[in-house]
Scaffold this active site. Structure first.
Site, mmCIF file in Angstrom:
data_model
loop_
_atom_site.group_PDB
_atom_site.id
_atom_site.type_symbol
_atom_site.label_atom_id
_atom_site.label_comp_id
_atom_site.label_asym_id
_atom_site.label_seq_id
_atom_site.Cartn_x
_atom_site.Cartn_y
_atom_site.Cartn_z
ATOM 1 N N CYS B 36 -3.312 -2.794 -24.294
ATOM 2 C CA CYS B 36 -4.095 -2.109 -25.293
ATOM 3 C C CYS B 36 -5.514 -2.614 -25.399
ATOM 4 C CB CYS B 36 -3.459 -2.331 -26.649
ATOM 5 S SG CYS B 36 -1.958 -3.255 -26.599
ATOM 6 N N ASN B 265 -3.040 -7.663 -27.880
ATOM 7 C CA ASN B 265 -3.292 -7.058 -26.579
ATOM 8 C C ASN B 265 -2.767 -8.038 -25.555
ATOM 9 O OD1 ASN B 265 -4.251 -6.095 -24.179
ATOM 10 N ND2 ASN B 265 -6.405 -6.474 -24.634
ATOM 11 N N GLY B 266 -1.753 -7.628 -24.829
ATOM 12 C CA GLY B 266 -1.190 -8.544 -23.838
ATOM 13 C C GLY B 266 0.309 -8.400 -23.813
ATOM 14 N N MET B 510 9.210 -12.907 8.203
ATOM 15 C CA MET B 510 9.966 -11.740 8.654
ATOM 16 C C MET B 510 11.119 -11.335 7.741
ATOM 17 S SD MET B 510 8.152 -10.654 11.002
ATOM 18 C CE MET B 510 9.055 -9.261 11.621
ATOM 19 N N GLU B 923 -4.386 -6.781 4.156
ATOM 20 C CA GLU B 923 -5.475 -7.456 3.455
ATOM 21 C C GLU B 923 -6.266 -8.267 4.456
ATOM 22 O OE1 GLU B 923 -4.426 -10.647 0.713
ATOM 23 O OE2 GLU B 923 -6.361 -10.338 -0.233
ATOM 24 N N LYS B 974 7.193 -11.908 -1.192
ATOM 25 C CA LYS B 974 6.761 -12.942 -2.129
ATOM 26 C C LYS B 974 6.045 -12.314 -3.311
ATOM 27 C CE LYS B 974 2.922 -13.947 0.980
ATOM 28 N NZ LYS B 974 2.015 -14.903 1.524
#
Lengths: 469, 1522
Positions: B36, B265-266, B510, B923, B974
C-alpha cells in the site's frame, strides 16, 4: 575431491611386457601401475553427476566415481570395501574385463577415459597384500543353497549368498573350481593362482566346493532338491557353434575351447593323452572366428611355437574409430588389437570357409572365398575363391547354448527360443526353488555379465528364502 | 499489508466476516497479501482544522498509483483515514439526533460496520449496547452514518455494510479508553453469537480520542461516500491515511486500513510465529492496569484479521496495559541492535531487554501510528519501505510513502527528510513537539536501567569457552547409529565433509530430478517432506551476507509470559549467541545451578516394530511428560534420541519437536519453557531450520559432530583439519545456511523465525498436519503416522542387519546418480536416447526416450506421473493444429551468457528463432552484435531479455531489442537467493556484455531492490512497458503455496505473461539445500495460479507459462491442462546440445563445452541449432498425438481443462496411494472462455509524460537537432524519459545522441523512476525533488536534481531524492544537490554520481563507476561493492564505522590522478547544481581534500592493476609491430 581439471591430463596405461619376451611363456602379459601412478590416474575421474561408467557401462554398477575418489585420497581400504559391495571378484574383472565402463567414461568422450579396470585391479591387489579379504560372515543362517557350476556366475552367486550367512555348496564336474576362469581363459591373460586364491578364500569363508561331481549322474538332482532349500544352475553355455562344410570331419579341425582347455590343463600339470593332444608347434594354424576366443587361440598357438597363425573372420573389418551410428557411450564397434594380435599372426576379414581340404584324413588346407556385405547380408565375391594351407584349424565361432540340456530336460525346465534356460527377473526358472544364472540363461556373454547375473540370482534366492518360513 | 491466515483450530471464529472466498482447490485465502501507500499529516501545534482532512484525502489521491484495482476497475482495494474525534462535529450531529454528549474527551465514539439486514443489525446493536452496560458505561445512542453508495464499484457495493456510529460515556481519560477497548472486545464476542455467518460485523474504531473512516473504495470515492468528511466542522490536528493494494480482488471492508492505532505498508513475515507466541502467552497475561479485564480482551489477536490487524491488536494491548505508544512500537518493531550495529550501550540494553520479552514482528514495514495525541511513524530494521516527510516552517508535517504527495510552496519548507531503517519519528500535538529518532530512542533507553538489568541477570552459555571442545566419536556404535538415522555416503561426502572443511553449504547445479519424498521407494527422513517457503514480490528476501548487521541468531531460554510489566527479573534469561548447541553447551545447560533453569530430558523413541498407533501413543506420552515437567517447574525441556534402548527406534525429531511444541502452546506453557532438541537425525541446514521453525529453541546435533570428528581424525575431510576446527566450520556453515533460509523469507531474527513455520508439506496427510504441524499447507495429502513409522522401522531394520561387507552406508543418490540410490529421470539411458534422437533426427529414439520419462506407473517420480488422461473421442491426427504452431509456444529457459558458453547460448537462440519460439538472454546482458541477423538469415538475438536483480547489462538498447522483457523474481533452483559470478569467471567478453570489469566478482542481490512489495513490481512493469512499448512484460515466479495470490497481484500490476517455475529447475550453481528443499513442483503452483486467476476474473488478461524439468510432450500437455499456454525447456535442450548432467556447472569443468568458459572445453561443444529444432518438433508432435487422443484440435482448447485428467489408477506404490490430487484438478468457477488469455492487458502507459512531448522530441532523435523544453512535473508522473530513451535506442543503438541534444527541465516533485534507462544525449534537470529509483538503469543520460529556487531549507541537509538511485546504471551522470535515500548507487556499474549525503547501504553491490558523496552516509556503506570508486567527504572522521569493510579498502586521496578526478567531479556538480557545499569545498580545496576518503574495492584494485599491465603490454606490442 579429485583433481578439478584432471581429466585433461594424459591417461597412462600399464602396458604389456615386450612381445618377444612374453610369447616365450604363459605368464600374464599385462603389467601394472604403481600405487602412486594409480592414484594420479584416479585423479582424472570427474566424479560425474550422472556417471555413465556406473549407470551405463558397468554391468555390475560398480560405484566407480567413488572408488576413484577414494583411491585418489589414498584410502585404498575404503575403496576396496566399496568395490566389493558391487563386485565380488575385482581381481578377475580388473584383468580380463573389456571394460565397458571405460568406453562409456565421459572423460573419453572428447579425450581419454579414466583407467578404471586398472583401478579395480590395484584396489584388489592392495586388499590381498594387506590381508583384508579373509572374512567370515558374522551370522549363519540355516538355509542351504546348492550352486551348480563354478564359473563366474556360480562363484558370484555363492559368494553373495555366503556373505548373507546362507550355507552354500558349489558343485562342478571339473577337478577344480573356476570354470571358464580356470580352464577357458589362457594363463597369459589370467593367472590361475588368482583363481586358486579366490576359491581358497571362499572355502575359508565357509563355502563348500564339491568338484568332479556331475549333477544328474554322480549325484541325483532330486537329492539336491531335498537337501537344499534352493538350487542355482550356473553351468554356462558350452555348446560351441560348428561349421558344417565339407571336410569338417578331418583330423586337425578342433573347437577352440577344447584347444584352450587342454593348454590350461597342461599348465596345471596334467598329463595329456598324446592321442588327444592338440598342439600347434611347427604348424600352420588357422583360427576361424575374429572374437576374443579366436584371439586367445592365436596367442596360445604362438606360444606353442606355431609356424604361422592366420585368423579369419566372415564379418568385415570394423572401422578404426566409432562410426556415426555407433556413438559414445555405446560399446564401440571398432577394430581392436589384443595383446595376442600384437605378438604375431595375421588377420583377414570378409572371408568365408567353403571347405576343409584333407590329406590322408588330416586337414592340410582350406578353400575360402571373399564375401561382400550389403544391408546386413553377405554375398560371395565372384572369382575370389582361394585356398590356404592349414595343419591345425581352430573353430572359435561362439557358443549356441547350455551344453547340459540333459539336466535341464530331466527336471522339466523350460527353455527360451534360443535354447537358454527361461527365468523371471529374479532368475527363478519355471521350477520352484530352482534358479539359474550366467551364460546358461543369457547365452554366451562377458565374464562381468555372468558375475552380475550370479548376483541377481543370489538376490532372487534370498528374496525367495526370506519369504519361506 | 495484510495477510489473512488460517485460524487457530481451538478458537471459534466469532468476529468479522471473512470476506474472502472459502478455500477451494489450491486457493487458500490465508495466502492473501497486500501492500500500500501510507501517510500522515499533522499540525504539530495541535491546531485543529478541516483542511488537514482535505489534505489527507489529497495525499490519498496522489498515492493512487500505489494502490490497485481488480477486475472491477471502480472497486479499489481499500482506503481510509484516522483522525481525532471532531467534538464540534459530533455535538452538531448528535444534537440533531437529540443526543446529549458529555464534554469533549468524556465520551467515546464507535465506528461500526453492521449487517445490512435490519433484523440482524438490530441484534448486533443490542449486543453492542449490552457490552457497554456490562462495562459500566452509559450507552448514549446510535447515529446512522450518511453514505452515498452510488459512488462505489460493483464489488464494493455487494459487500457494503451498514455504517453506524455509537456514543457512550461514563468515564474519562485512560479509564475510558480502557473500558472502550474491553467493550469492543466484548461486543465482538456478543455480536458474533447473534449474527449469521456471512454477515459483516466489525468495529473499525471505538475510542474517545480517534475515529476511523474507511472502506472498500478508491481515494477519490471516499469523500463522496462519507459526506461527513466534507463537513467543515469535522476538524483534527492529525490524520493518518492509507491506500491499499491487495494481491487479488477479494479485499474486504474490514481489512481496509487504518486500523485503530496504525496503518501499515509492508508485510509481516513472521506472523504465524507471532500469533503462536501470543496465543501461548495469553493464559498467563497479567496487568496491574487491566486487572481482571485482561481475561475479557482475549484472544488478543482477533481471528480473521490480517497481519496488520494482528499487529494493531497487540499494539493496542501493550498500550492499554500502560506502555507508551513509542515504547510499545519499539518493542514490536525493534531496530537492528546487534554488536555490529553502531548504537550506544544503553539503547542496546533497551532492545536486548525487550527482545527477551517479545519476538520482533518482522518484515518490511512503514507503520504510521497514532493514539490521538501522539502521531508518528516507524520503519522496519531493513528500511524496505519508502518513508519521506516534509516539515514546514509553521509546524505542519506531511509524511508519506512518496515525496510530493502534497504541494507545499518551497519557501515554506523547513526540512525534507526520510526515515532511515529502524528509525521512528513522532509528534506530540499536546505539547507541540516533534521528536526525532534519537530523542525518542534515548528517552526509551533511559526509562529504566535496562542495560544494567540485562548485564546483571543474563546467563551466557556460548562464550564461557571460546573454542569448541574436540568431540570423540564412539566408533564402535558409529556405523550402527549412522544407519539408524538414515545416513548415506552422500551425507558424509557431499554434505558434512564440505561443511566441515569449508564452513559453507555445498553447492550443486542442474536442478532436481529425483522423486518427491512421497514417491521415493527409499525410506525418507521426515524433513524431506517439507519445502521452504520464500519471499517473492510481496516482500523481499534479504541478503544475509552483505546485510548481516540486521540479522541475528541470538536467542534466549527462559522467557516470561509476563510481557505487560517490567522488572529486572525479566532479564533473567539464558542467552545463546546462536541456536546450535555443542555437547558442552548442552551439558552446561543441564547443569545450570539455578532453580529457575531446571531441565528435564525426555526420550524421543518408540517401539522398533511399532505401527503408526504405537508412534502416536509414544508422542502422546512425550507430550504429557513435557507438560507435567513444565507444570512442576522445569524451565527447559530437552528432547533426546541419544542412547536408545535396543528395541527402541527414534521418533523423527521434527515430529517429536512439533508435537511437544504444539502441545505446550495449546496449554499456554510454551513461552516459559526452553525446548532443546538433542538429535542424531538432523545434519543439514534444512533439518535445523525445520526444527527451529517448528518450535525448537536450540539444537544439539551430536551424531553429526561425531561423524565430523571421525572424518577429521581419519583425515577423510576434503582438507585436513583438527577436529575442533572442523566442528567449528560446521557450526559456521549451519549458521550461514540458517540465516539464508530465514532471509529467503525476509525474516531477520531467529527469535521471530522460531515457530513461524515458513514451510509447506508435500506428501503428508492433512490429519497428520492438523494434529502436529497445524497451519502448515499440505495440499496433496500423503502419508500419516503409519507411513512415518514404517520408514523409521526400515531404517532400524537396516541398522540391525549386518551382513559381511555390510558396513558401507547406502549410496544416497540424491545429488549424483547411483543405480542403487534415488531414481533420477535423467539417466545415462535417457540422456543417450535423447541426444541420439535429436542428432540423428530419429523419432523412434525420441519415442523410446519419452516412454522412459513418461511411464511412471511403476517408477513414479513426479506428481504429473500420477496423473492419467480421461478417455475421450479421439480426432484424426491431421486435424490437430500443426507442430509449427505448437512450437511457437516453446521457449528456452533463462541461462546467462556466463553461466553457459557463448556457443551454447547462441545455438539455443538461433534454434528458437528458427521455430518462432523464444530463447532467453538470462541475466547478464547480450552482445549488441547479436542484435543484427546473420547472413544466412538466422538470428542470435534472444527474444526474451531478462531483468534480474543484478541488472547486468540492462541498458536502453538491451531493452528495445526484445520481444519480451522478463522480470525474474525467483528461480526454481534457489528462490529467494542472490547469486555470485566469481571474478575468475568474468573474462573480458563476459565483462564487456555485463558492463563490468574483467576479474571483478559480480553479485546479484537476493531481491530486486526496486521490488519490495506488490506496488513496486507494478512500478517496474510500468518502467519496462515505457522502455519498450512493443515488448510484452512477463514475471517469473516460483511455485510455492500462495503463488496464486502473488500472480493475481502481478496480473493486476499489468504484466502480460506470468511464468510459473517448478522448484526442480536447473541452475548453474546453487546451494544444494536450495535445489532440493525450496519451493514445490510446478503442478501445484501452476494449478493454484490458474485457479486463483480464474476465481479473480483476471485469467483472461494474462498468459501463463510453465517450466521446470519439462522433458516430453506429455509434460507439455499436462502443463496445458493445468492452465499453461506456453512452455519452457532448459535442461532438455542443453542435453540435446551435449550436456551429460555432470552437475558440475559451477566448477567450469563442463567436458562438453556447454557450461564452461574454458576455451579448451568450449572446443568440445557439439550442439547444433538443428538438433534443438528436432527436439522441439518431436515434443510438439508428441503433443499433437495426445491432443488427437483427447479429441482436441487446438492447443488453446487444452488450457485449463483439468476435467481431462484423473489420478492414474495404475500407480500402486504404497506411499503414492495416499496422494490425492483432486485439489490440483479442481476447476475454479468462471466462464469457460476465461480459462485462458483472451484479451490484451491495458498497460496504462498512454498517459505518460513522454508521449505528450514526443512530437517535440522527434527532430532531436531523428536529426540530432537540439531540443530544450521546460515542463511541470508531479509525483504521479512516473518513469519520465524512458520512452524517449527507447526511441533513441531503437534508432541509434547504444551510443545514443551527442551530449545535451535533448534537455528537459522540470519543476516539482518527480514520480518514481525519474530518468530510468535514459540514453546518452538526454539531460534531465529537475528543480524540486525526486522519488525512488531515479536514474534506474541509466544508459548515458545526465540527471541534475536541485531544490527549487527560493527554497528556504539547506539542500545539503535535506533528502531530495528517494531510495535506490542509479540501480543498475551502466553509464551517465547524476548530480544531486541534496541527500539521497538508502542504497544510493546500488549495483551501479558505470555511472558517475555526486550527492551531498546518502542513507544506509550506499554503493551496495557496485561494480563500476565513480561516486562522490559530500556529506554523511548511513551504515553498511560499500557492502558487496566489488568495483568502481567512491569518494566520501568525512568531516567527522567516523566514516569507517559506517562501512562494510569485507570487500573494500579505505584510502586517502593522494595521487594526482585521483585528486584531479575528484575535483573535476565536484566542479561539475557545482556547475550543474550551483551547490553551495560544493562551492565551499572547492574554495577550501587544500584542507577539504584531506578529509576525503577513497573507497577502493580490493578486487577492483587488483583487476585495474592487471588491466593496466595488460594495456601497457599491448601498447608495447603495438609499438614493436609498427
Amino acid at each position: 575431491m579429485t583433481k578439478r581439471f584432471g581429466f585433461l591430463d594424459r591417461r597412462r596405461d600399464p602396458g604389456y611386457r615386450p612381445a618377444v619376451v612374453r610369447v616365450q611363456d604363459f605368464e600374464p602379459v599385462e603389467q601394472t601401475l604403481t600405487p602412486e601412478q594409480m592414484r594420479e590416474q584416479a585423479g582424472r575421474c570427474m566424479e560425474c553427476g550422472t556417471p555413465f561408467c556406473h549407470g551405463h557401462g558397468c554391468p555390475l554398477a560398480n560405484v566407480i566415481p567413488e572408488c576413484n575418489e577414494l583411491v585418489y585420497q589414498g584410502r585404498w581400504a575404503d575403496a576396496l570395501e566399496l568395490l566389493l559391495i558391487t563386485n565380488p571378484f575385482p581381481e578377475f574383472t580388473g584383468r580380463i574385463c573389456p571394460a565397458p565402463c571405460e568406453t562409456s567414461c565421459i572423460a573419453g568422450l572428447h579425450g581419454e577415459p579414466v583407467t578404471i579396470r586398472e583401478m579395480e585391479r590395484a584396489v584388489m591387489d592392495y586388499g590381498y597384500e594387506h590381508g583384508l579379504l579373509s572374512r567370515k560372515p558374522p551370522v549363519r543362517k540355516n538355509q542351504r543353497v546348492a550352486v551348480i557350476g563354478s564359473g563366474p556366475a556360480g562363484l558370484a552367486a555363492a559368494e553373495m549368498l555366503n556373505r548373507e550367512g546362507y550355507r552354500v555348496t558349489v558343485y562342478d564336474d571339473a577337478e577344480k573350481p573356476g570354470g571358464i576362469l580356470r580352464y577357458g581363459i589362457p594363463g597369459f591373460k589370467l593367472d590361475k593362482a588368482l583363481v586358486d586364491r579366490r576359491t581358497g578364500l571362499m572355502r575359508e569363508a565357509g563355502i563348500v566346493f564339491e568338484c568332479g561331481v556331475r549333477v544328474g549322474e554322480d549325484v541325483a538332482f532330486r537329492y539336491l532338491r531335498d537337501r537344499f532349500d534352493a538350487v542355482c544352475l550356473c553351468f554356462g553355455a558350452r555348446k560351441p557353434r560348428d561349421l558344417e562344410v565339407p571336410g569338417r570331419e578331418l583330423a586337425g579341425v578342433h573347437f577352440a575351447m577344447d584347444y584352450l582347455v587342454q593348454q590350461n590343463l597342461r599348465e596345471d600339470g596334467h598329463a595329456i593323452d598324446p592321442g588327444a593332444e592338440i598342439a600347434a608347434y611347427g604348424k600352420k594354424v588357422v583360427v576361424i572366428g575374429g572374437g576374443d576366443t579366436g584371439s586367445d587361440c592365436l596367442g596360445t598357438a604362438l606360444r606353442q611355437g606355431a609356424a604361422s597363425v592366420l585368423q579369419i573372420e566372415i564379418m568385415p573389418q570394423p572401422p578404426a574409430d566409432r562410426a556415426p551410428e555407433n556413438p559414445w557411450p555405446e560399446w564401440p564397434r571398432i577394430v581392436r588389437a589384443t595383446s595376442s594380435h600384437k605378438e604375431g599372426g595375421t588377420r583377414r576379414w570378409c572371408v568365408n570357409t567353403k571347405a576343409f581340404l584333407g590329406n590322408r584324413g588330416r586337414v592340410c588346407g582350406m578353400r575360402c572365398v571373399e564375401v561382400e556385405w550389403s544391408g546386413g547380408k553377405c554375398s560371395e565375391k565372384e572369382g575370389s575363391e582361394f585356398e590356404i594351407p592349414a595343419d591345425l584349424v581352430l573353430l572359435a565361432m561362439g557358443f549356441t547354448g547350455p551344453a547340459e540340456n540333459r539336466l535341464a530336460a530331466s527336471i522339466g525346465l523350460e527353455l527360451d527360443a534360443r535354447g537358454n534356460i527361461r527365468t523371471n527377473a529374479d532368475r527363478q526358472t519355471t521350477v520352484d526353488g530352482v534358479f539359474a544364472a550366467g551364460d546358461a540363461v543369457s547365452g554366451q556373454s562377458l565374464v562381468v555379465r555372468a558375475i552380475a547375473d550370479g548376483m541377481t540370482a543370489a538376490r532372487g534366492i534370498m528374496r525367495y528364502l526370506e519369504a519361506r518360513p | 499489508m495484510q495477510t489473512i491466515r488460517k485460524e487457530r483450530d481451538d478458537v471459534p471464529v466469532r468476529q468479522c466476516r471473512n470476506c474472502f472466498p472459502a478455500p477451494q482447490g489450491l486457493y487458500d485465502p490465508q495466502r492473501e497479501h497486500d501492500a500500500c501507500g501510507v501517510g500522515f499529516l499533522v499540525n504539530i501545534q495541535g491546531e485543529k482544522s478541516h483542511r488537514i482532512i482535505e489534505q489527507g484525502i489529497t495525499v490519498l489521491k496522489n498515492l493512487l498509483h500505489r494502490g490497485a484495482t481488480g477486475a472491477d476497475p471502480e472497486t479499489g482495494d481499500g482506503a481510509g483515514l484516522l483522525f481525532q474525534i471532531p467534538d464540534a462535529f459530533f455535538r452538531k450531529a448528535c444534537g440533531a439526533l437529540r443526543m446529549d454528549l458529555p464534554p469533549a474527551g468524556e465520551y467515546g465514539v464507535g465506528m461500526l460496520f453492521l449487517p445490512r439486514d435490519p433484523d440482524r443489525r438490530a441484534l448486533c446493536r443490542a449486543a453492542v449496547e449490552r457490552a457497554a452496560e456490562d462495562e459500566g458505561l452509559r450507552f448514549l445512542g446510535w447515529r446512522d452514518v450518511p453514505v452515498d453508495s452510488s459512488v462505489l464499484g460493483r464489488k464494493a457495493l455487494e459487500e457494503m455494510p451498514f455504517v453506524a456510529q455509537c456514543f457512550v460515556s461514563g468515564a474519562s481519560g485512560e479509564t475510558l479508553e480502557r473500558k472502550l477497548c474491553v467493550m469492543r472486545k466484548q461486543a465482538q464476542g456478543k455480536a458474533g453469537a447473534v449474527h449469521a455467518p456471512g454477515d459483516l460485523f466489525y468495529i473499525p474504531s471505538l475510542s474517545s480520542r480517534t475515529i476511523v473512516y474507511k472502506g472498500l473504495m478508491l481515494p477519490k470515492q471516499i469523500a463522496a461516500f462519507y459526506p461527513d468528511l466534507n463537513d467543515e466542522a469535522l476538524v483534527s490536528a492529525l490524520v493518518i491515511v492509507h491506500q491499499r493494494y491487495s494481491t487479488n480482488t477479494f479485499p474486504s471492508w474490514a481489512l481496509a486500513q487504518p486500523f485503530r492505532y496504525l496503518a501499515h505498508n509492508g508485510e509481516i513475515n513472521t506472523l504465524q510465529g507471532n500469533r503462536n507466541w501470543m496465543a501461548s502467552r495469553e493464559n498467563n497475561l497479567r496487568s496491574d492496569v487491566l486487572g481482571d479485564d485482561i481475561r475479557k480482551v482475549l484472544p488478543v489477536i482477533e481471528p480473521g484479521g490480517s497481519d496488520s490487524a494482528a499487529a494493531d491488536n497487540v499494539l493496542e494491548l501493550l498500550c492499554r496495559a500502560g506502555r507508551s505508544l513509542d515504547h510499545s512500537v519499539a518493542m514490536m518493531i525493534p531496530q537492528a541492535w546487534g554488536t555490529k550495529y553502531p548504537i550506544g550501550p544503553d539503547l542496546r540494553g533497551f532492545f536486548e531487554y525487550h527482545s527477551g520479552l517479545m519476538e520482533p514482528w518482522d518484515g518490511p514495514a512503514a507503520v504510521a501510528f497514532s493514539d490521538g495525541r501522539f502521531i508518528g511513524a516507524v520503519l522496519d530494521r531493513n528500511g524496505l519501505r519508502p518513508a519521506r516527510y516534509t516539515l514546514t516552517r509553521d509546524g505542519f508535517m506531511v509524511f508519506a510513502s512518496e515525496a510530493g504527495v502534497l504541494d507545499i510552496p518551497p519557501e515554506d519548507v523547513k526540512e525534507k527528510g526520510s526515515l532511515r531503517p529502524g528509525e521512528m519519528i513522532m509528534a506530540d500535538v499536546q505539547t507541540g513537539r516533534l521528536m526525532k529518532n534519537i530523542e525518542i530512542k534515548q528517552g526509551l533507553a533511559r526509562r529504566q536501567p535496562y542495560r544494567r538489568w540485562v548485564e546483571e541477570n543474563r546467563i551466557d552459555i556460548h562464550g564461557f569457552f571460546s573454542a569448541v571442545n574436540p568431540v570423540t566419536a564412539d566408533e564402535k556404535n558409529l556405523n550402527f547409529r549412522e544407519k539408524l538415522f538414515g545416513y548415506t555416503r552422500e551425507d558424509l561426502t557431499v554434505i558434512l565433509g564440505p561443511m566441515a572443511a569449508t564452513g559453507h553449504e555445498p553447492v550443486g547445479s542442474m536442478g532436481s530430478d529425483q522423486p518427491l519424498a512421497v514417491l521415493s521407494e527409499k525410506p525418507q527422513l521426515l524433513y524431506w517432506y517439507f519445502k521452504q517457503i520464500f519471499a517473492q514480490v510481496t516482500n523481499p528476501p534479504i541478503d544475509p551476507y552483505r546485510e548481516e548487521l540486521v540479522m541475528s541468531l541470538m536467542t534466549f531460554l527462559g522467557n516470561t509470559d509476563d510481557i505487560l510489566s517490567e522488572s529486572p527479573q525479566h532479564a533473567r534469561l539464558v542467552k545463546l549467541q546462536h541456536p546450535i548447541l555443542s555437547n558442552e553447551d548442552l551439558q552446561r545447560i543441564r547443569e545450570l545451578p539455578h532453580e529457575d533453569f531446571r531441565s528435564v530430558t525426555l526420550k524421543m523413541d518408540f517401539f522398533s516394530r511399532g505401527s503408526g498407533r504405537d508412534l502416536e501413543d509414544a508422542l502422546d506420552s512425550l507430550c504429557r511428560q513435557a507438560e507435567t515437567a513444565v507444570r512442576s517447574g522445569a524451565r527447559i525441556v530437552i528432547l533426546s534420541d541419544r542412547d536408545l534402548a535396543g528395541d527402541r527406534a527414534p521418533i523423527p525429531a521434527l515430529l517429536a519437536t512439533a508435537a511437544v511444541n504444539r502441545h505446550l502452546i495449546g496449554h499456554g506453557l510454551r513461552t516459559r519453557t526452553g525446548l532443546l532438541v538433542e538429535t542424531g537425525e538432523a545434519r543439514e541446514v534444512m533439518h535445523l531450520a525445520l526444527l527451529l521453525g517448528y518450535g525448537a529453541s536450540a539444537v544439539n546435533l551430536y551424531l553429526a559432530y561425531e561423524i565430523i570428528a571421525d572424518l577429521a581424525v581419519k583425515k577423510q575431510l576434503p582438507v585436513n583439519l583438527p577436529v575442533t576446527r572442523a566442528t567449528k566450520n560446521y557450526f559456521v556453515a549451519l549458521q550461514k545456511g540458517l540465516l539464508k533460509i530465514m532471509s529467503k523469507m525476509g525474516i531477520s531474527t531467529l527469535r521471530s523465525y522460531r515457530n513461524a513455520q515458513v514451510f509447506e508439506a508435500v506428501g503428508l496427510s492433512s490429519e497428520l498436519i492438523s494434529r502436529y504441524f497445524t497451519g502448515t499447507p499440505s495440499r496433496v495429502e500423503g502419508i500419516g503416522l503409519d507411513g512415518i513409522a514404517r520408514e523409521a522401522r526400515a531404517r532400524y531394520d537396516f541398522a540391525q542387519d549386518r551382513p559381511l561387507y555390510g558396513d558401507v552406508l547406502t549410496s544416497g543418490g540424491q545429488y549424483a546418480f547411483r543405480k542403487d540410490g534415488e531414481r533420477h529421470l535423467w539417466t545415462a539411458d535417457t540422456i543417450t536416447l535423447l541426444q541420439q534422437a535429436a542428432r540423428e533426427n530419429d523419432r523412434e529414439k525420441y519415442r523410446r526416450y519419452a516412454e522412459l520419462i513418461n511411464n511412471q506407473t511403476q517408477r513414479q517420480s513426479t506428481l504429473r506421473g500420477l496423473l492419467g488422461f480421461r478417455a475421450q473421442n479421439p480426432v484424426p491426427l491431421e486435424e490437430v493444429e500443426p507442430a509449427g504452431e505448437i512450437m511457437k509456444r516453446f521457449v528456452t529457459g533463462a541461462m546467462s551468457f556466463g553461466s553457459i558458453s557463448r556457443e551454447a547460448h547462441e545455438t539455443l537462440a538461433v534454434a528458437m528463432n528458427r521455430i518462432g519460439g523464444k530463447s532467453n538472454s538470462g541475466e547478464g546482458g547480450e552482445d549488441a552484435a547479436r542484435y543484427r541477423p546473420l547472413p544466412n538469415g538466422d538470428s542470435r538475438c534472444s527474444a526474451i531479455k531478462q531483468i534480474a536483480s543484478g541488472r547486468f547489462g540492462v541498458t536502453a538498447e538491451y531493452l528495445v531489442n526484445a520481444k519480451e522483457l522478463q522480470i525474474k523474481i525467483a528461480q526454481g533452483a534457489k528462490p529467494g537467493e542472490g547469486g555470485q559470478l566469481p571474478g575468475h569467471k568474468v573474462n573480458a567478453e563476459i565483462a564487456r556484455v555485463r558492463h563490468s570489469t574483467p576479474g571483478v566478482t559480480l553479485i546479484s542481490p537476493p531481491p530486486h531492490h526496486d521490488i519490495y512489495s506488490i506496488e513496486d513490481i507494478a512500478q517496474l512493469i510500468y518502467d519496462l512497458h515505457c522502455a519498450n512499448r512493443e515488448a510484452r512484460v512477463s514475471v517469473k515466479l516460483v511455485s510455492e503455496t500462495g503463488v496464486g495470490t502473488v500472480a493475481a497481484g502481478v496480473a493486476k500490476a499489468k504484466a502480460d505473461m506470468i511464468l510459473i517455475s517448478g522448484y526442480d529447475g536447473g541452475t548453474g550453481a546453487s546451494p544444494l539445500s536450495s535445489i532440493k528443499h525450496a519451493g514445490v513442483s510446478w503442478e501445484l503452483g501452476l494449478s493454484e495460479v490458474q485457479q486463483t486467476l480464474v476465481l479473480n476474473n483476471l485469467r483472461s488478461r494474462v498468459r501463463l507459462q510453465v517450466d521446470g524439468q519439462l522433458k516430453t510432450g506429455r509434460d507439455v500437455v499436462i502443463g496445458a491442462l493445468l492452465g499453461a499456454e506456453e512452455f519452457g525447456f532448459a535442461t532438455a535442450p542443453l542435453v540435446v546440445c551435449g550436456c551429460l548432467m555432470m552437475r558440475d556447472c559451477h566448477l567450469n569443468t563442463c567436458p562438453v563445452g556447454v557450461a564452461t568458459q574454458d576455451p579448451r572445453l568450449r572446443k568440445c561443444f557439439r550442439g547444433k541449432p538443428e538438433h534443438v529444432v528436432n527436439f522441439m518438433r518431436f515434443v510438439a508432435e508428441e503433443v499433437r498425438e495426445y491432443m488427437a487422443l483427447l479429441g482436441v484440435r487446438r492447443l488453446d482448447d487444452l488450457v485449463g481443462r483439468t476435467d481431462l485428467l484423473q489420478m492414474n489408477e495404475a500407480v500402486d506404490f504404497w506411499k503414492a496411494r495416499g496422494i490425492d490430487l483432486s485439489r490440483v484438478l479442481y476447476q475454479a468457477p468462471g466462464p469457460e472462455q476465461d480459462r485462458r488469455c483472451t484479451q490484451k492487458q491495458e498497460h496504462g502507459v498512454e498517459d505518460a509524460l513522454d508521449l505528450e512531448i514526443m512530437d517535440r522530441i522527434r527532430p532531436a532523435i531523428e536529426k540530432a537537432e537540439r531540443v530544450d523544453l521546460t515542463l511541470p512535473i508531479r509525483n504521479s508522473r512516473r518513469t519520465v524519459g524512458a520512452m524517449i530513451s527507447s526511441e533513441i535506442a531503437r534508432r541509434r543503438g547504444g551510443q545514443g545522441l551527442p551530449d545535451d541534444t535533448i534537455t528537459l527541465r522540470f519543476s516539482g516533485s518527480a514520480g518514481q523512476s525519474f530518468g530510468a534507462f535514459c540514453s546518452r544525449g538526454m539531460t534531465l534537470i529537475l528543480e524540486g525533488e525526486a522519488n525512488d529509483y531515479a536514474g534506474k538503469g541509466l544508459s548515458g543520460a545526465k540527471i541534475i536534481i536541485r531544490p527549487p529556487a527560493g527554497s528556504a531549507f539547506p539542500p545539503s541537509e535535506s533528502v531530495i531524492a528517494g531510495n535506490v538511485l542509479l540501480y543498475g546504471a551502466t553509464s551517465g551522470e547524476l548530480y544531486l544537490n541534496g541527500r539521497a535515500g538508502e542504497r544510493f548507487c546500488i549495483r551501479n556499474s558505470g555511472a558517475i554520481a555526486v550527492a551531498e549525503g546518502a542513507g544506509d547501504h550506499g554503493c551496495e553491490y557496485m561494480t563500476g563507476g565513480r561516486v562522490v558523496i559530500l556529506g554523511p552516509v548511513g551504515v553498511n556503506f560499500g557492502a558487496g561493492m566489488s568495483g568502481g570508486i567512491a569518494y566520501v567527504y568525512d568531516e567527522t572522521g567516523t566514516f569507517d564505522e559506517n562501512c562494510n569493510l569485507d570487500m573494500i579498502d579505505l584510502e586517502s586521496v593522494s595521487s594526482a590522478e585521483d585528486e584531479q578526478e575528484l575535483r573535476g567531479m565536484i566542479q561539475k556538480h557545482f556547475d550543474c547544481t550551483g551547490s553551495s557545499r560544493a562551492a565551499e569545498i572547492l574554495r577550501n580545496w587544500d584542507s577539504a581534500r584531506a578529509l576525503f576518503v577513497k573507497v577502493f574495492p580490493m578486487e577492483y584494485k587488483k583487476a585495474l592493476g592487471r588491466l593496466s599491465r595488460e594495456d601497457a603490454e599491448t601498447e608495447r606490442a603495438e609499438v614493436v609491430n609498427d
